[in-house]
Design an enzyme around this catalytic site. Structure first.
Site: not given
Ligand code: CP3
Length: 351
Positions: A33, A37, A46, A82
């Site tokens: 990540r 954010r 965003r 994602d």
């Molecule tokens: O790592 C990076 O910088 C690359 C991008 C990336 C994102 N998601 C961007 C994202 C990667 C590799 C992921 C993987 C991901 N997504 C996982 C596996 C990693 C982990 O954290 O366990 C999972 C379970 C997800 C599913 C997911 N996507 C969730 C649960 C959420 C909401 C989380 C939250 O904090 O709101 C997302 C959204 C997400 N994916 C965001 C980002 C930057 C936040 C979205 C936003 O800008 O509002």
């Protein structure tokens, strides 16, 4: 399908060397990540576009990926996307609801629902991902490796069954226990789709592939061996052999040997394990990635630096350590502490 040949600049980068367990003068570091954010540049973008719009625009995904990697000075970039995007073309109605995280409006709840999981036979439906990979690759410095990624089938199945995030995964696990046959079919279909998806990312320009099994730690070892390991073994066996694979999970203390046996050149470790002990258990045949607690980044900088050195001391200069957090950076993390962590890794020399 094949991966473009590695240029010497990429092949000799500290990150690629660590994936191959070759010695490095400096430990490579990147952070899960790292584009997110906690970064003001990301929040600014965003404010103008939704998360899915961002993922679906190769230009914006490139901007976010490259800005984060360059601002931090890390040793690898990760595709901005994602793990849940693959669910759309195989039949799920995905939404990132404001303040709620991901929602799947048509989850699987009964065995017969598995029949509506489609094969991923139109990879063009995720063309925006492959275009982003190619565009990021050409925008990055020639010696900075790009990581492509996907969700592991168990973690994707949890989302597909729960319909969103969950604390105990009771719907997904109850489905698995109640109807192991249908669960197996679901897992197989997810593996089929993921193999195509990851190999196409490698072909489009990703050097390394990471599988995120973020929620697999909810299972004990017997259930992992029965319900997950055979699928992970097939998945790793079908990935492009030239691309090193990172096998990541959390809460996996009791699963590490089983995960290693399933596959992956690099095994992810979270902060609940001692890095030296876990690596001894895994043996010399794999590299490791981890394992600082992401919450430490909320502490004072001196503590961030001290804890970073402690992880590096545990690795003790053994070839094949990639520094990372044990899980992703949280939204309110202070950027200065992230920069201090990276500086500490890069200034460190094993004693
Ligand atoms: O790592 C990076 O910088 C690359 C991008 C990336 C994102 N998601 C961007 C994202 C990667 C590799 C992921 C993987 C991901 N997504 C996982 C596996 C990693 C982990 O954290 O366990 C999972 C379970 C997800 C599913 C997911 N996507 C969730 C649960 C959420 C909401 C989380 C939250 O904090 O709101 C997302 C959204 C997400 N994916 C965001 C980002 C930057 C936040 C979205 C936003 O800008 O509002």
């Amino acid at each position: 399908m094949s991966q473009p040949a590695l240029s010497p600049a990429l092949a000799n980068s500290p990150f690629m060397r660590a994936c191959r367990r070759e010695p490095n003068d400096v430990t490579p570091v990147w952070l899960m990540r790292q584009a997110g954010r906690y970064m003001p540049e990301y929040r600014e973008l965003r404010a103008k576009v939704s998360f899915l719009e961002l993922c679906k625009s190769p230009d914006l995904a490139t901007e976010v990926t490259v800005t984060a990697a360059e601002r931090l000075g890390v040793d690898a970039a990760i595709l901005f996307a994602d793990i849940l995007l693959i669910l759309e073309p195989i039949g799920f109605d995905l939404e990132f609801a404001k303040g709620e995280g991901p929602v799947i409006h048509n989850p699987i709840r009964e065995a017969k629902d598995v029949d509506r999981v489609l094969p991923f036979d139109d990879p063009d439906s995720l063309d925006y991902v492959f275009k982003a990979v190619t565009s990021i690759r050409s925008a990055l410095k020639p010696n900075l490796p790009l990581i492509g990624f996907a969700g592991a089938p168990f973690t994707l199945a949890c989302y597909a069954i729960e319909g969103g995030g969950s604390r105990h995964y009771e719907k997904a696990k109850a489905f698995m226990y109640r109807d192991p046959g249908a669960f197996n079919v679901l897992m197989s279909r997810l593996v089929d789709a993921t193999v195509i998806y990851l190999n196409m990312q490698a072909e489009a320009g990703a050097q390394v592939l990471q599988l995120f099994d973020s929620w697999v730690g909810t299972l004990g070892p017997d259930d992992y061996a029965q319900f997950v390991q055979p699928h992970m073994t097939r998945l790793f066996a079908e990935l492009t052999p030239t691309a090193p694979a990172i096998h990541f999970g959390t809460d996996t203390n009791s699963l590490l040997e089983l995960q290693r046996d399933a596959g992956g050149d690099v095994i992810g470790l979270d902060w609940r394990v001692d890095l030296a002990e876990a690596w001894d258990r895994l043996g010399p045949g794999v590299a490791v990635q981890g394992n600082l607690d992401p919450i430490i980044l909320f502490g004072p900088e001196s503590e961030v630096r001290a804890r970073t050195r402690r992880v590096l001391d545990k690795a003790a200069g053994r070839p094949g350590h990639i520094f990372n957090l044990g899980h992703g950076i949280l939204p309110h993390t202070p950027v200065d502490n992230v920069l201090a962590l990276i500086d500490e890794v890069h200034s460190y020399r094993p004693r």
